[in-house]
Design a protein around this motif. Structure first.
Motif, PDB file in Angstrom:
ATOM      1  N   ARG A   1       0.808  -1.223   0.000  1.00  0.00           N
ATOM      2  CA  ARG A   1       0.000   0.000   0.000  1.00  0.00           C
ATOM      3  C   ARG A   1       0.839   1.271   0.000  1.00  0.00           C
ATOM      4  O   ARG A   1       0.419   2.294  -0.556  1.00  0.00           O
ATOM      5  CB  ARG A   1      -0.940  -0.009   1.205  1.00  0.00           C
ATOM      6  N   ILE A   2       2.021   1.227   0.616  1.00  0.00           N
ATOM      7  CA  ILE A   2       2.787   2.477   0.780  1.00  0.00           C
ATOM      8  C   ILE A   2       3.905   2.618  -0.250  1.00  0.00           C
ATOM      9  O   ILE A   2       4.657   3.596  -0.199  1.00  0.00           O
ATOM     10  CB  ILE A   2       3.360   2.597   2.217  1.00  0.00           C
ATOM     11  N   GLN A   3       4.023   1.692  -1.188  1.00  0.00           N
ATOM     12  CA  GLN A   3       5.075   1.810  -2.186  1.00  0.00           C
ATOM     13  C   GLN A   3       4.854   3.089  -2.989  1.00  0.00           C
ATOM     14  O   GLN A   3       3.735   3.346  -3.466  1.00  0.00           O
ATOM     15  CB  GLN A   3       5.066   0.600  -3.113  1.00  0.00           C
ATOM     16  N   PRO A   4       5.890   3.923  -3.149  1.00  0.00           N
ATOM     17  CA  PRO A   4       5.707   5.194  -3.865  1.00  0.00           C
ATOM     18  C   PRO A   4       5.168   4.973  -5.277  1.00  0.00           C
ATOM     19  O   PRO A   4       5.522   4.002  -5.956  1.00  0.00           O
ATOM     20  CB  PRO A   4       7.130   5.770  -3.906  1.00  0.00           C
ATOM     21  N   ALA A   5       4.334   5.886  -5.727  1.00  0.00           N
ATOM     22  CA  ALA A   5       3.734   5.751  -7.057  1.00  0.00           C
ATOM     23  C   ALA A   5       4.801   5.699  -8.145  1.00  0.00           C
ATOM     24  O   ALA A   5       4.619   5.023  -9.169  1.00  0.00           O
ATOM     25  CB  ALA A   5       2.777   6.917  -7.304  1.00  0.00           C
ATOM     26  N   ARG A   6       5.926   6.385  -7.935  1.00  0.00           N
ATOM     27  CA  ARG A   6       6.966   6.412  -8.958  1.00  0.00           C
ATOM     28  C   ARG A   6       7.620   5.042  -9.159  1.00  0.00           C
ATOM     29  O   ARG A   6       8.300   4.819 -10.171  1.00  0.00           O
ATOM     30  CB  ARG A   6       8.032   7.459  -8.610  1.00  0.00           C
TER      31      ARG A   6
ATOM     32  N   HIS B   1       6.910  -9.717  -7.994  1.00  0.00           N
ATOM     33  CA  HIS B   1       6.684  -8.280  -8.045  1.00  0.00           C
ATOM     34  C   HIS B   1       7.857  -7.617  -8.748  1.00  0.00           C
ATOM     35  O   HIS B   1       8.963  -8.145  -8.781  1.00  0.00           O
ATOM     36  CB  HIS B   1       6.470  -7.683  -6.644  1.00  0.00           C
ATOM     37  N   ALA B   2       7.606  -6.461  -9.334  1.00  0.00           N
ATOM     38  CA  ALA B   2       8.647  -5.732 -10.053  1.00  0.00           C
ATOM     39  C   ALA B   2       8.232  -4.281 -10.190  1.00  0.00           C
ATOM     40  O   ALA B   2       7.053  -3.939 -10.132  1.00  0.00           O
ATOM     41  CB  ALA B   2       8.895  -6.343 -11.428  1.00  0.00           C
ATOM     42  N   GLY B   3       9.245  -3.426 -10.366  1.00  0.00           N
ATOM     43  CA  GLY B   3       8.995  -2.006 -10.557  1.00  0.00           C
ATOM     44  C   GLY B   3      10.308  -1.272 -10.669  1.00  0.00           C
ATOM     45  O   GLY B   3      11.372  -1.881 -10.885  1.00  0.00           O
ATOM     46  N   LEU B   4      10.261   0.038 -10.515  1.00  0.00           N
ATOM     47  CA  LEU B   4      11.456   0.870 -10.540  1.00  0.00           C
ATOM     48  C   LEU B   4      11.881   1.198  -9.118  1.00  0.00           C
ATOM     49  O   LEU B   4      11.040   1.534  -8.276  1.00  0.00           O
ATOM     50  CB  LEU B   4      11.190   2.169 -11.312  1.00  0.00           C
ATOM     51  N   ASN B   5      13.174   1.079  -8.847  1.00  0.00           N
ATOM     52  CA  ASN B   5      13.702   1.389  -7.522  1.00  0.00           C
ATOM     53  C   ASN B   5      13.458   2.867  -7.217  1.00  0.00           C
ATOM     54  O   ASN B   5      14.010   3.733  -7.897  1.00  0.00           O
ATOM     55  CB  ASN B   5      15.198   1.072  -7.489  1.00  0.00           C
ATOM     56  N   PRO B   6      12.650   3.183  -6.205  1.00  0.00           N
ATOM     57  CA  PRO B   6      12.324   4.586  -5.942  1.00  0.00           C
ATOM     58  C   PRO B   6      13.355   5.302  -5.076  1.00  0.00           C
ATOM     59  O   PRO B   6      13.233   6.500  -4.841  1.00  0.00           O
ATOM     60  CB  PRO B   6      10.989   4.487  -5.201  1.00  0.00           C
ATOM     61  N   HIS B   7      14.374   4.576  -4.622  1.00  0.00           N
ATOM     62  CA  HIS B   7      15.326   5.166  -3.676  1.00  0.00           C
ATOM     63  C   HIS B   7      16.766   5.010  -4.154  1.00  0.00           C
ATOM     64  O   HIS B   7      17.649   4.599  -3.403  1.00  0.00           O
ATOM     65  CB  HIS B   7      15.153   4.543  -2.296  1.00  0.00           C
TER      66      HIS B   7
ATOM     67  N   GLY C   1      15.560  -1.168 -12.336  1.00  0.00           N
ATOM     68  CA  GLY C   1      14.416  -1.983 -12.002  1.00  0.00           C
ATOM     69  C   GLY C   1      14.720  -2.986 -10.914  1.00  0.00           C
ATOM     70  O   GLY C   1      15.870  -3.346 -10.667  1.00  0.00           O
ATOM     71  N   PHE C   2      13.655  -3.432 -10.239  1.00  0.00           N
ATOM     72  CA  PHE C   2      13.785  -4.508  -9.256  1.00  0.00           C
ATOM     73  C   PHE C   2      12.701  -5.530  -9.559  1.00  0.00           C
ATOM     74  O   PHE C   2      11.694  -5.222 -10.212  1.00  0.00           O
ATOM     75  CB  PHE C   2      13.628  -3.991  -7.819  1.00  0.00           C
ATOM     76  N   GLY C   3      12.890  -6.734  -9.071  1.00  0.00           N
ATOM     77  CA  GLY C   3      11.855  -7.737  -9.250  1.00  0.00           C
ATOM     78  C   GLY C   3      12.305  -9.077  -8.708  1.00  0.00           C
ATOM     79  O   GLY C   3      13.504  -9.371  -8.657  1.00  0.00           O
ATOM     80  N   SER C   4      11.346  -9.877  -8.265  1.00  0.00           N
ATOM     81  CA  SER C   4      11.675 -11.204  -7.751  1.00  0.00           C
ATOM     82  C   SER C   4      10.491 -12.137  -7.927  1.00  0.00           C
ATOM     83  O   SER C   4       9.349 -11.699  -8.080  1.00  0.00           O
ATOM     84  CB  SER C   4      12.071 -11.138  -6.270  1.00  0.00           C
ATOM     85  N   VAL C   5      10.800 -13.436  -7.913  1.00  0.00           N
ATOM     86  CA  VAL C   5       9.798 -14.484  -8.069  1.00  0.00           C
ATOM     87  C   VAL C   5      10.025 -15.536  -6.986  1.00  0.00           C
ATOM     88  O   VAL C   5      11.174 -15.912  -6.721  1.00  0.00           O
ATOM     89  CB  VAL C   5       9.905 -15.165  -9.454  1.00  0.00           C
ATOM     90  N   ILE C   6       8.962 -15.978  -6.337  1.00  0.00           N
ATOM     91  CA  ILE C   6       9.021 -17.086  -5.381  1.00  0.00           C
ATOM     92  C   ILE C   6       7.921 -18.077  -5.744  1.00  0.00           C
ATOM     93  O   ILE C   6       6.759 -17.682  -5.886  1.00  0.00           O
ATOM     94  CB  ILE C   6       8.815 -16.620  -3.930  1.00  0.00           C
ATOM     95  N   VAL C   7       8.289 -19.342  -5.884  1.00  0.00           N
ATOM     96  CA  VAL C   7       7.324 -20.402  -6.186  1.00  0.00           C
ATOM     97  C   VAL C   7       7.422 -21.461  -5.094  1.00  0.00           C
ATOM     98  O   VAL C   7       8.523 -21.868  -4.708  1.00  0.00           O
ATOM     99  CB  VAL C   7       7.599 -21.044  -7.559  1.00  0.00           C
TER     100      VAL C   7
ATOM    101  N   THR D   1      18.089  -1.978 -16.106  1.00  0.00           N
ATOM    102  CA  THR D   1      18.648  -3.091 -15.341  1.00  0.00           C
ATOM    103  C   THR D   1      17.552  -3.692 -14.475  1.00  0.00           C
ATOM    104  O   THR D   1      16.557  -3.037 -14.165  1.00  0.00           O
ATOM    105  CB  THR D   1      19.814  -2.632 -14.437  1.00  0.00           C
ATOM    106  N   TRP D   2      17.774  -4.941 -14.079  1.00  0.00           N
ATOM    107  CA  TRP D   2      16.832  -5.667 -13.228  1.00  0.00           C
ATOM    108  C   TRP D   2      17.661  -6.301 -12.122  1.00  0.00           C
ATOM    109  O   TRP D   2      18.516  -7.139 -12.380  1.00  0.00           O
ATOM    110  CB  TRP D   2      16.098  -6.709 -14.054  1.00  0.00           C
ATOM    111  N   THR D   3      17.402  -5.865 -10.891  1.00  0.00           N
ATOM    112  CA  THR D   3      18.131  -6.377  -9.730  1.00  0.00           C
ATOM    113  C   THR D   3      17.188  -7.188  -8.851  1.00  0.00           C
ATOM    114  O   THR D   3      16.047  -6.783  -8.607  1.00  0.00           O
ATOM    115  CB  THR D   3      18.739  -5.220  -8.901  1.00  0.00           C
ATOM    116  N   ALA D   4      17.679  -8.335  -8.388  1.00  0.00           N
ATOM    117  CA  ALA D   4      16.896  -9.203  -7.507  1.00  0.00           C
ATOM    118  C   ALA D   4      17.787  -9.661  -6.359  1.00  0.00           C
ATOM    119  O   ALA D   4      18.955  -9.995  -6.564  1.00  0.00           O
ATOM    120  CB  ALA D   4      16.373 -10.414  -8.268  1.00  0.00           C
ATOM    121  N   THR D   5      17.242  -9.659  -5.153  1.00  0.00           N
ATOM    122  CA  THR D   5      17.959 -10.158  -3.983  1.00  0.00           C
ATOM    123  C   THR D   5      17.145 -11.284  -3.363  1.00  0.00           C
ATOM    124  O   THR D   5      15.944 -11.140  -3.145  1.00  0.00           O
ATOM    125  CB  THR D   5      18.175  -9.043  -2.942  1.00  0.00           C
TER     126      THR D   5
END
Length: 304
Positions: free
Chosen positions: A40-45, A64-70, A77-83, A111-115
């Motif tokens: 809910r609080i993830q910045p709109a950007r 989930h994925a999006g642009l790193n706001p910080h 970009g950031f994003g990750s998958v868990i199955v 770029t796409w970064t995942a941790t």
């Protein structure tokens, strides 16, 4: 096994998502309330997309994925998958990753970064999808009831709730700028920080501590907890640059672990970059034992 479908996440997915994330990352503290809050609080950007895969109405994967706001890095970009392990090798992870890649392309991410917590299947999946290791961090845990150090300053440390958010914010941001990171940090403004940390449901203001030096709040440690699981996460510890070398970081960590032990927490975990020798030494002194590694992996995306 039934057929699976992908849809956008909803608030009522929270219990399943909290279990899925906690199982995938024993270094993480996440509760249903904190998962809902985080979305809910993830910045709109950030323009974040949150997906769930389900089988017969039961959520069994998330992405989930999006642009790193910080960060000061453009188009990061950031994003990750868990199955769920029981649902792997059915193409679910690949389908979710494809959806995330399409979303990041629409955002013009470069770029796409995942941790994620290192595991054989996850690292292999990331490698097949073009990711390479960028940084690694040591994940470690301790039973706070086993910590009996008597160190100078621990008794003088006060809960973050006593000092209030402004003092905590100042130390947190100063430490954030020094923390090793995949992308240069652009600290959040105070109002976003309040949403992201101070008002996060699993963050405990009473179990997070600050110690002062020369009359100035100088060092802090932040604690998140999942009381029903008896788990805590020491997410960050920082000392203002001018007060380093006085043992203040050790003092606040001892104070926080004492609080955790007195409040039903039986495991506190943490993670530190492999290059952060001073904090790794403090954790070893406190009895933290390695439980694995966090991998930060990055992929360059096509800009065509």
């Amino acid at each position: 096994m039934g057929d699976w479908t992908i849809r956008e996440a909803r608030d009522d997915d929270a219990p399943a998502m909290a279990r899925l994330i906690a199982d995938a990352n024993p270094n993480m503290v996440v509760t249903p309330a904190s998962w809902v809050h985080g979305r809910r609080i993830q910045p709109a950007r950030a323009r974040a997309l949150h997906l769930v895969a389900e089988v017969d109405g039961a959520p069994i994967a998330r992405a989930h994925a999006g642009l790193n706001p910080h960060t000061t890095t453009a188009a990061a970009g950031f994003g990750s998958v868990i199955v769920d392990p029981q649902q792997r090798r059915r193409g679910i992870g690949t389908s979710l990753a494809t959806r995330l890649e399409r979303h990041l392309a629409e955002l013009a991410a470069e770029t796409w970064t995942a941790t994620f917590f290192e595991n054989t299947a996850g690292a292999a999946f990331a490698g097949r999808n073009g990711f390479a290791v960028e940084r690694t961090a040591v994940a470690a845990a301790v039973d706070p009831r086993s910590v009996s150090l008597d160190v100078a300053g621990a008794d003088e440390a006060v809960p973050a709730s006593v000092l209030g958010p402004e003092a905590v914010y100042g130390i947190d941001i100063a430490g954030m700028l020094d923390e090793p990171a995949a992308n240069p940090v652009d600290p959040p403004p105070f109002d976003e920080w309040l949403d992201d940390l101070w008002d996060e449901p699993s963050f405990t203001r009473e179990g997070s501590f600050v110690v002062s030096a020369d009359g100035t709040p100088a060092a802090l440690t932040l604690l998140y907890i999942a009381p029903e699981a008896g788990r805590g996460l020491n997410a960050f510890t920082a000392t203002l640059p001018e007060f380093r070398g006085r043992g203040l970081a050790l003092a606040v960590k001892v104070a926080s672990l004492r609080w955790a032990a007195a409040n039903g927490i039986t495991q506190v975990s943490t993670a530190n970059d492999d290059t952060n020798a001073p904090m790794l030494a403090i954790n070893a002194r406190l009895g933290y034992a390695p439980i694995g590694r966090l991998l930060t992996m990055r992929r360059t995306l096509s800009t065509r």
